[in-house]
Design a protein around this motif. Structure first.
Motif, short mmCIF file in Angstrom:
data_model
loop_
_atom_site.label_atom_id
_atom_site.label_comp_id
_atom_site.label_asym_id
_atom_site.label_seq_id
_atom_site.Cartn_x
_atom_site.Cartn_y
_atom_site.Cartn_z
N GLY A 263 25.03 84.52 40.22
CA GLY A 263 23.72 84.11 39.77
C GLY A 263 23.26 84.74 38.48
O GLY A 263 22.07 84.77 38.19
N GLN A 264 24.22 85.24 37.68
CA GLN A 264 23.88 85.89 36.42
C GLN A 264 24.60 85.20 35.27
O GLN A 264 25.59 84.52 35.47
CB GLN A 264 24.30 87.37 36.46
CG GLN A 264 23.71 88.18 37.60
CD GLN A 264 24.22 89.60 37.59
OE1 GLN A 264 23.99 90.36 36.65
NE2 GLN A 264 24.93 89.97 38.64
N VAL A 265 24.08 85.41 34.08
CA VAL A 265 24.74 84.95 32.87
C VAL A 265 25.24 86.19 32.14
O VAL A 265 24.44 86.96 31.59
CB VAL A 265 23.79 84.13 31.97
CG1 VAL A 265 24.52 83.69 30.71
CG2 VAL A 265 23.25 82.93 32.73
N ARG A 266 26.55 86.39 32.15
CA ARG A 266 27.13 87.58 31.56
C ARG A 266 28.32 87.20 30.67
O ARG A 266 28.81 86.08 30.73
CB ARG A 266 27.59 88.56 32.64
CG ARG A 266 26.49 89.09 33.53
CD ARG A 266 27.01 90.08 34.56
NE ARG A 266 27.91 89.45 35.52
CZ ARG A 266 28.59 90.10 36.46
NH1 ARG A 266 28.47 91.42 36.55
NH2 ARG A 266 29.38 89.45 37.30
#
Length: 322
Positions: A263-266
């Motif tokens: 659920g992250q943008v990395r």
């Protein structure tokens, strides 16, 4: 940090469409330039249209200027085989004809010996069914292609990606160089944690890993293939419980990619040649550019300053001893 004696050599490879033969070699440490062009034929200064008529005898090829101390010819050969189908006499992938043949054009006897040995090793590996038909021939005149064709992967990014995928090259090579046999080999020599981190993008526990507070002087290399990636001189305490660096030894050996998991943008980071998952890139570092390469210890192996020469990494000593 690495130094060389600035000796430069040429390597010339034909591997089908030259658009796809530049990116794999470009911007690696020790690679001075990669030029698309034509060679192996009987006409002078051919054009792209003339070569495509299959009447000039030329092949589409790339000529690489490299520093052997930083990127040896043997490594170039290893990388070359990973870009082609060496069993195809009639061209490469959906490009058919003599101008799309594979060939290694050698510039001296040492290159010939190394190319022949590399070809025998590939044959013995059993990775390809059928004979290895890639020729090893003396290099002749090399004619640079038109400006439009130079570094096509950069200047025509969308068209290049579509062509690379549509040609069938990517799918074919993925099936040949990421096999179950390759994975079994890695499982046999890596720990379970090292395998999960490097191959399946797992993250090791913070503060419960080998190098998070390691302070020795030396180089951190890729656990999979031994490529030098980071220096202790660029290591800092990020307070995260993982080893952290302000920069890699050479950006050319690191690949960045989007990571949308959890659920992250990395931004995930991988070693370019080993395809090893390393960790993530953040922008909260202490340097002027604030880069923070947070790396899993399980992706790395440390080589101390005292062992650099013995480990073939003596060129990095200047970064510690000047």
């Amino acid at each position: 940090m690495a130094v060389s004696n600035n000796d430069k050599k040429l390597a010339t490879f034909a591997g089908g469409c030259f658009w796809c033969m530049v990116k794999p070699f470009d911007e690696l440490p020790g690679i001075v330039s990669v030029i698309s062009g034509y060679t192996g034929g009987h006409t002078e200064n051919p054009t792209y249209e003339e070569v495509c008529t299959e009447t000039t005898g030329h092949a589409e090829a790339v000529q690489i200027t490299y520093e052997p101390e930083l990127f040896p010819y043997e490594r170039l050969l290893e990388l070359y085989w990973q870009q082609i189908d060496p069993t195809d006499k009639g061209g490469q992938f959906h490009d058919r004809g003599y101008s799309y043949r594979t060939a290694i054009f050698v510039h001296d006897e040492e290159q010939r010996e190394q190319a022949e040995a590399s070809k025998l090793t590939l044959k013995a590996s059993g990775r390809f069914k059928g004979p290895i038909v890639t020729e090893i021939v003396d290099a002749g005149p090399f004619y640079p292609a038109e400006t439009y064709h130079q570094h096509y992967y950069k200047t025509h990014f969308a068209e290049y990606k579509g062509y690379e995928k549509g040609s069938g090259r990517l799918d074919y090579l993925a099936g040949k160089w990421n096999t179950e046999k390759d994975k079994r080999g890695l499982r046999e020599r890596l720990t379970e944690l090292q395998y999960e981190v490097t191959q399946n993008k797992a993250t090791e526990p913070a503060y419960e890993n080998e190098y998070w507070n390691h302070v020795g002087e030396g180089i951190y290399v890729d656990i999979v293939n031994g490529d030098p990636l980071f220096s202790s001189a660029d290591k800092f305490d990020s307070g995260t419980g993982w080893p952290s660096f302000t920069k890699p030894l050479d950006e050319g050996l690191i690949r960045r990619e989007a990571d949308l998991s959890k659920g992250q943008v990395r931004t995930a980071i991988r070693s370019r040649l080993g395809n090893t998952h390393l960790g993530h890139l953040f922008h909260d570092g202490p340097g002027d550019d604030h880069l923070h390469y947070r790396v899993n210890s399980a992706s790395l192996r440390f080589v101390s300053v005292e062992d650099l020469e013995r480990g073939g990494l003596g060129r990095y000593l200047v970064g510690f001893w000047g």
